[in-house]
Scaffold this active site. Structure first.
Site, mmCIF file in Angstrom:
data_model
loop_
_atom_site.group_PDB
_atom_site.id
_atom_site.type_symbol
_atom_site.label_atom_id
_atom_site.label_comp_id
_atom_site.label_asym_id
_atom_site.label_seq_id
_atom_site.Cartn_x
_atom_site.Cartn_y
_atom_site.Cartn_z
ATOM 1 N N TYR A 17 12.891 -6.780 9.298
ATOM 2 C CA TYR A 17 13.226 -5.332 9.671
ATOM 3 C C TYR A 17 12.422 -4.891 11.018
ATOM 4 C CZ TYR A 17 13.304 -0.336 8.933
ATOM 5 O OH TYR A 17 13.392 0.964 9.463
ATOM 6 N N GLU A 72 23.543 9.307 1.866
ATOM 7 C CA GLU A 72 23.466 7.975 2.041
ATOM 8 C C GLU A 72 23.260 7.224 0.558
ATOM 9 O OE1 GLU A 72 19.380 5.748 3.944
ATOM 10 O OE2 GLU A 72 20.617 6.870 5.358
ATOM 11 N N ARG A 83 0.994 -1.165 0.042
ATOM 12 C CA ARG A 83 -0.110 0.133 0.055
ATOM 13 C C ARG A 83 1.041 1.316 0.010
ATOM 14 N NH1 ARG A 83 -0.626 2.235 5.052
ATOM 15 N NH2 ARG A 83 0.538 1.446 6.656
ATOM 16 N N ARG A 114 19.137 10.075 -0.042
ATOM 17 C CA ARG A 114 18.563 11.153 0.818
ATOM 18 C C ARG A 114 20.145 11.883 1.413
ATOM 19 N NH1 ARG A 114 15.888 8.536 5.893
ATOM 20 N NH2 ARG A 114 17.497 6.760 6.424
ATOM 21 N N ARG A 167 -2.492 10.885 1.978
ATOM 22 C CA ARG A 167 -2.995 11.644 3.239
ATOM 23 C C ARG A 167 -3.817 12.916 2.693
ATOM 24 N NH1 ARG A 167 1.087 12.666 7.759
ATOM 25 N NH2 ARG A 167 0.851 10.518 8.179
ATOM 26 N N ASP A 215 11.388 -1.618 13.472
ATOM 27 C CA ASP A 215 11.596 -0.365 14.137
ATOM 28 C C ASP A 215 12.225 -0.243 15.338
ATOM 29 O OD1 ASP A 215 10.598 1.309 11.866
ATOM 30 O OD2 ASP A 215 8.652 0.896 12.302
ATOM 31 N N ARG A 269 20.023 -5.826 1.572
ATOM 32 C CA ARG A 269 20.680 -4.561 0.851
ATOM 33 C C ARG A 269 21.679 -3.787 2.146
ATOM 34 N NH1 ARG A 269 21.558 -3.315 -3.933
ATOM 35 N NH2 ARG A 269 20.696 -1.124 -3.688
#
Length: 370
Positions: free
Chosen positions: A348, A300, A172, A280, A176, A350, A249
């Site tokens: 992954y 980066e 998805r 970035r 917003r 957070d 990666r």
């Protein structure tokens, strides 16, 4: 008789939280790390008074109040809100995709105007069953957003064409339809005042930490020091890659100190063109609202991972899922070894998720070890 109750391999968030809770429970703990600093990838390097996120931007965010209170018990967090920008050629856009972005793209002012454009673009493509990431993204957001803000960035990030990537990578794409540039929807968000080292040092206070120690260079001797080993490194490396290597990666960082007080006016600016080699630029002082007369930026660069490079992002495709399943079966048979963290669990995480995982696993361990 062993010298320690627990040997923890790796001093990142999982290892540090596990160590802290064990020490609180009266366990004797040894933490080792192959790096010359503790803290794992949240480690910050002090560069003339600026806390530089050495392994990429880390912004703490969570909806979990107990975890928010937990980290704030070690260090106060500031009220930093992540509101990244995106540069495409000579154009500047707000992220995540919101009404500011849509106004910048099409000069629209109302949600209905923006929805109409997106719906029209999606309908014209007539993509019923997306076969790859490119078609999946186009079917969700249309041509303009995809071409300017997704395609180039994604291809740099993954090192291959979007049309060659599986569709499931983008399940998805949140749109917003409010003028809200806050990247995260979580209730709690911020950066530790004084940097992440305050958090990890607080967790590791009173615990013996030996740095520059590679577990695999003296595996048997180190394991013999404790009754239980907590391993936070790469799961395939632990088992000598017997079922093959799990894929990742990696990233390369280019740090630069500049004699200006403000380089880009924002902590995170993405570069979405394929021809710009980095994804970035991070300007670290803005994470802590710094007023120094100089600044430090980091470019980066995503890159292919190979042994010897830092593994950052697991490639969660079907092939790697099958390989991981074989290693997980081996890990589940262990009795005095606990595996935890993003590398050992090949997922992954957070930051709040890795802390939650560590708190859950250490609770299970302490129940059993009483």
């Amino acid at each position: 008789m062993t010298e320690f109750d627990v040997l923890i391999v790796g001093s990142g968030l999982f290892g540090a939280v596990f160590a802290h809770e064990c020490r609180k429970a009266g366990k004797k703990v040894l933490v080792i790390d192959r790096r010359l600093h503790s803290g794992g990838n949240v480690y910050c390097e002090d560069v003339n008074g600026i806390n530089v996120h050495k392994y990429g931007a880390h912004i703490f965010h969570t909806n979990d109040r107990p975890i928010w209170d937990y980290v704030n018990s070690f260090v106060e967090f500031n009220n930093y809100v992540n509101s990244p920008l995106a540069v495409y050629k000579d154009e500047l856009y707000n992220l995540p995709f919101n009404m500011n972005t849509f106004h910048q793209l099409w000069k629209v002012k109302t949600p209905q105007e923006a929805k109409s454009i997106i719906d029209k673009q999606v309908a014209e493509l007539k993509i019923n069953e997306p076969r790859n990431l490119e078609e999946q993204a186009l079917s969700l957001v249309g041509v303009d957003i995809y071409e300017k803000l997704i395609k180039g960035y994604t291809e740099k990030q993954w090192g291959r064409k979007a049309s060659e990537l599986p569709a499931f990578i983008i399940k998805r794409l949140p749109l917003r339809f409010t003028y809200n540039n806050n990247y995260f929807n979580d209730k709690y968000q911020g950066i530790p005042v004084g940097g992440y080292n305050k958090l990890t040092q607080g967790l590791l206070e009173g615990i013996e930490v030996r740095l520059g120690i590679d577990f695999f260079s003296a595996r048997e001797e180190l394991s013999a020091l404790a009754e239980t080993v907590v391993f936070t490194g790469q799961l395939d490396e632990f088992y000598h890659y017997r079922h093959g290597m799990l894929q990742y990666r990696s990233l390369r960082f280019e740090h630069e100190q500049l004699a200006t007080d403000n380089y880009q006016g924002n902590a995170v600016v993405n570069y979405t063109e394929r021809d710009v080699p980095y994804t970035r630029i991070i300007e670290h002082k803005h994470f802590e609202f710094g007023q120094q007369s100089h600044t430090v930026i980091t470019r980066e660069y995503p890159q292919e991972w190979s042994r010897g490079l830092e593994p950052y992002y697991p490639i969660n495709d079907d092939t790697n899922a099958r390989v991981y399943k074989q290693y997980k079966a081996l890990a589940d048979q262990e009795t005095n070894i606990i595996f935890g963290g993003r590398l050992a669990e090949y997922r992954y995480y957070d930051m709040h998720q890795v802390i939650g995982s560590a708190l859950y696993q250490v609770k299970q361990y302490l129940k059993i070890s009483k």
